[in-house]
Design a protein around this motif. Structure first.
Motif: not given
Length: 391
Positions: A272-293
């Motif tokens: 609805x707004x584009x605002x964040x749903x978490x307090x901070x993004x999740x830190x994966x520690x590696x480049x993310x090139x595949x979609x979330x399941x």
């Protein structure tokens, strides 16, 4: 209208293949309407199969509380192997490295139809299942296949999209949205196949992912833009700019979007707004090139050398991590079934974050990510496709 599939030569059994002289156009976008498939004697193996025939040992499955529902042996050519597997509705689809498509009934493992989906060597983009249809994007053409007869009924070419599509086309009740190499998102009227309007990012960046609804469209760009627009015209509703490059497709879960960035962070944004749903993004520690399941209570993010993460949807906190190359097969309640390298089925408890058990899957080379139910589908290079469930 010319039917390009009229020269298809189907054999009476599962070993029948289409004649090699079938020529396909260089670029296509394929829409596969799913209905009642033509029955083909599919080579499904029941409980009479010998232990040597089985892709995974039935005794190992039994010890883990699992059982083989069926095994189907695909009639592959000498250099052919399964490459990708999809679950849509009642069918499992196996696409080979020669772009040959098998449709398998998930209830009994019988092959319902088989056809040459695209020319060998062409790139088939991620499909979409919509209203009894599957859309496969391969360049800039539209082929409508009728699985009841196994023939191509309609062909459409989109000359306005700049030479081909960047990502899989997506549709709603009125439009098919195609992101072209011309850096435009083209809205094609589904009833008539004519272009009504086109959308571009403010910075004219390449659009590489699309999420659609009847009222809105969300697209991402290589430059890190996530943009929501009105589905009936080029009116922008909001834009969120993510640091770094976005190469992973945006995933939707109800009123939320999950956006992975090459800046190593996973973002949860409200539609609805584009605002964040978490307090901070999740830190994966590696480049993310595949979609979330997207699972029921958890999401799963593959992060290169860091392996697979299970993440709580609400909090954005890690539930568990499996190193090495891994992929989600299925979920059941709080259990996640994961294929981990080298050839091991690992069952994780999402509630405790602990590994419950593992099974030797040494022969498995391909799998379907099945979020429709808890059935596991795996295959090997020989074309053995195995369906597994809990006892």
């Amino acid at each position: 209208m010319t039917n390009p599939a009229s020269s298809f030569d189907y054999a009476a059994t599962s070993r029948g293949r289409l004649r090699d002289n079938q020529m396909l156009q260089k670029f296509m976008l394929v829409v596969l309407f799913v209905g009642t498939c033509v029955g083909v004697d599919g080579g499904a193996i029941s409980g009479q199969a010998s232990a040597e025939d089985m892709l995974v040992s039935t005794s190992l499955l039994k010890e883990a509380g699992l059982q083989a529902e069926w095994q189907s042996n695909l009639p592959l050519k000498k250099t052919e192997r399964p490459e990708r597997m999809f679950v849509f509705g009642r069918y499992l689809y196996v696409l080979t490295n020669r772009n040959y498509l098998f449709c398998i009934d998930r209830a009994n493992g019988k092959i319902h139809f088989q056809l040459q989906l695209a020319g060998v060597g062409l790139k088939v983009l991620e499909p979409q299942y919509y209203d009894g249809a599957i859309m496969f994007t391969v360049g800039a053409e539209l082929l409508i296949l009728d699985p009841a007869s196994g023939t191509v009924k309609t062909t459409k070419s989109f000359a306005t999209i700049g030479g081909g599509a960047v990502c899989g086309a997506r549709r709603n009740s009125k439009h098919i949205f195609v992101a072209g190499l011309d850096k435009r998102l083209h809205a094609i009227v589904a009833d008539g196949y004519w272009e009504e309007f086109a959308i571009t990012a403010d910075n004219d960046s390449l659009i590489n992912s699309i999420v659609v609804d009847d009222d809105f469209v969300v697209f991402s760009t290589v430059a890190g833009n996530v943009v929501k627009v009105w589905a009936h015209g080029a009116k922008k509703l909001w834009q969120r700019d993510i640091p770094g490059t976005i190469s992973a497709p945006v995933a939707r879960d109800g009123r939320w979007l999950y956006v992975g960035s090459e800046n190593t962070k996973l973002y949860k944004l409200g539609i609805d707004t584009g605002r964040s749903g978490w307090g901070a993004p999740f830190q994966a520690g590696a480049q993310l090139t595949e979609a979330v399941v997207v699972g029921k209570r958890s999401i799963y993010q593959y992060a290169g050398d860091n392996g697979l993460y299970a993440i709580d949807k609400d909090s954005g906190k890690m539930l568990w991590q499996l190193s090495k190359k891994t992929g989600l097969l299925a979920e059941k309640d709080e259990k996640a079934y994961v294929l981990a390298a080298p050839g091991v089925l690992v069952v994780m408890d999402n509630e405790t974050g602990r590994k419950l058990y593992s099974v030797n899957f040494a022969g498995v080379r391909r799998y379907a990510t099945n979020t429709a139910d808890s059935t596991i589908y795996v295959a090997d290079d020989r074309g053995r496709v195995l369906s597994i469930n809990e006892k």
